[in-house]
Design a protein around this motif. Sequence first.
Motif, mmCIF file in Angstrom:
data_model
loop_
_atom_site.group_PDB
_atom_site.id
_atom_site.type_symbol
_atom_site.label_atom_id
_atom_site.label_comp_id
_atom_site.label_asym_id
_atom_site.label_seq_id
_atom_site.Cartn_x
_atom_site.Cartn_y
_atom_site.Cartn_z
ATOM 1 N N THR A 43 30.433 43.056 39.289
ATOM 2 C CA THR A 43 30.816 44.439 39.552
ATOM 3 C C THR A 43 29.698 45.110 40.333
ATOM 4 O O THR A 43 28.521 45.020 39.957
ATOM 5 C CB THR A 43 31.064 45.216 38.256
ATOM 6 N N ASN A 59 28.547 48.789 42.167
ATOM 7 C CA ASN A 59 28.828 50.222 42.247
ATOM 8 C C ASN A 59 28.680 50.673 43.697
ATOM 9 O O ASN A 59 27.604 50.552 44.290
ATOM 10 C CB ASN A 59 27.872 50.999 41.341
ATOM 11 N N GLY A 115 32.880 54.208 43.600
ATOM 12 C CA GLY A 115 32.868 53.750 42.220
ATOM 13 C C GLY A 115 32.664 52.253 42.128
ATOM 14 O O GLY A 115 32.215 51.587 43.073
ATOM 15 N N ALA A 116 33.021 51.704 40.986
ATOM 16 C CA ALA A 116 32.809 50.288 40.718
ATOM 17 C C ALA A 116 33.820 49.439 41.483
ATOM 18 O O ALA A 116 34.998 49.777 41.596
ATOM 19 C CB ALA A 116 32.911 50.019 39.227
#
Length: 732
Positions: A469, A471, A476-477
């Motif tokens: 993941t 950012n 956002g992620a």
Amino acid sequence: MSGTGKKKPPLVADRRYASKAASGKRPAAKTATTRRTTKSKPTPRKTTRRRRSRSRNPIIRAISGLFRWVFRMIWGVVWRSSAVLLLLVTLTVGYFAATLPDATQLIDGRTRGSVTLLDRNGQVFAWRGDQFGGMITADTVSPHLKNAVIATEDKRFYRHFGISPRGIASAVRINLRAGRGPLSGNGGSTITQQTAKLLCLGVPHDPSSGMTEAEYEADCRRGTLWRKAKEAIYALAMEVRYSKDEILTIYLNRAFLGAGARGFEAASQRYFGESANTVSPTEAAMLAGLLKAPTRYAPTNNLERSRDRAQVVLNLMEEQGYLSTAEAVNARENPAELSAAAAARAGGYFADWVMGSGPDFFTSNTTEDVIIRTTLDQRIQTAAEEALAYIFETKVRDGSEAQAAIVVMSSDGAVRAMVGGRQTRVSGAFNRATQALRQTGSAFKPFVYAAALDLGYSYNDYVDDSPLTINIPGSGAWSPTNYDHKFHGQVTLTDALRQSFNIPAVRVSESVGRENVRKIAADFGIESDLALGPALALGASESTLIEMTGAYAGILNGGSSVTPYGLVELRLQGEQDPLMRQEGGIGERVISENAAAQLIYMMNQVVEAGTGQRAKLPGRPAAGKTGTTQAARDAWFLGFTADYVAGVWMGYDNNTPLTGVTGGGLPAEIWHETMLRVHEGLPAQPLPMITPVPPQPPLSELRTRGNRGRRDRQADGIILDVLNSIFGGRNR
């Protein structure tokens, strides 16, 4: 019957007219009688006149006199006006005749030049611009062609004075019967009038007027009554100034005959590969048939339609005695055949691309006749066209509107073939190989690994394929996934590329730095704007097929950049020294030869045991990479052998997702079919790749050059400590 004894005279009727010999009082008496009769009985003529005079009404006499006066006035005006009009026409005709130039100055009236394109072997494969093959005359041209033109366009050419009232009346009658206007459709124009129209009544095109050449020609072809009148006057002037053969010579050299051919010499060379001075009756009939509608009847557009039109011309030639029955039958049974270059119509997309790659003043806007030698290989071009047609006929559902494009080039960037769409025999069409910007998908991943290999990573290094993941500021992620929605743990760079895993590609890109990846791709020739975020590694950026194919050519040639090129040499017709020359397309080095050799091995594994196995060539090593974008809107396969690089793109023009298609599917099969045909008869050559060794045990994380150096220094320190403990620090 008794009598006096005297003999009575015989009974004889009075003479109607007095004898000239008669004399005395009898004739006088007759005359007197006649006069009395005349006075007492008026003659019938006088009686009729008197009766008519007595019976005529004064009103009638007034009206009759008025009509006679009007008629005399109209007649006076008509003959005087006619005389004035005739005088004006005579003066105008004389003026135009006096101002007309010598006939030889009107032979080539083009406002732009032509471009003849030659393949890598010097053979003509395409023409652009207004082609003019050279001057022909009514005396030197093939008699069959001369007769075909006259039989078709103006059978009374040598007998009229420039205009044909009979022909005009016949044309008006035909137009009215067909429900058209009297001047719409058939015009009844003589060859002289048509020549006047071709000359635009002596008004040349002036680019500074703001009128384009197309608008200028449309204005010259207007069919208004006033225009027809001026055309007739100009035709009369031409008849005064020139001989019939001179008029016909101008016509033969200026007529437009389709496919950019101006004049019958250019058309003959364009369609049959020979001079108009030597054409046969059947070829002459086909050429003359083009005059009715050059684009519609051009044999390169529809050969059968052109042949049908030629049959009509042959019939006219036979009817008018230009061909015997036997000659006409022979011509009908042996229709004209196109030359190999005209029939092939190869490289239309390629020719358009080359025209756009050179300077405008020598290509699209040239006023000269230019010869361009190119890199095109017609054998390879045919191979690519046949491969594309084969896959769409056998593997794609009927009615599909999906498109595809192919580029084949050498490792130095010399383009050998180009297919810009399923319709291959076109010119001026949208070229999906050079004009379509599409997302590249996983076909971009080799540049990610190229950046890593050039920084010192190895094809056997490991990368972790586990959940990731990132950012992204403002978004956002973001968590990338693999196409199979699985995680595969520790995998080598080779395995990651072979199976086109997404997460390892992103990890490598983030490890080496997106800027490095972006720079490597740009240096290899991908000029489009590249994505700034982590999705860069997954081919979120757009590029064209020719850019991508050129970038892969840079990998094959050992890591140097490549500029795809098609123009080898440009010169003016009739001159030997070229004005432009291109020696090759290889530029500066982008990655090291060792990095390129490792990357070629990794891409070879894609074909041998990975997502690109459908592209595998029997008995010949190949390397490549598949690419499929999100929702399958684009599918790619790009790859190479030791001899050639080829790229294939497939998709819809409107970005509709493909159904059941990935880069490893139909694009790989198109690539396979293309390269099978391209390499037919060529010996197999090895790829310039490394010899692989077994991979080392996996590490928990992808190693960087800095990490490796730090670990090596730590190991050296441990060894030194051990030695110091044993030898009491003597190694210091």
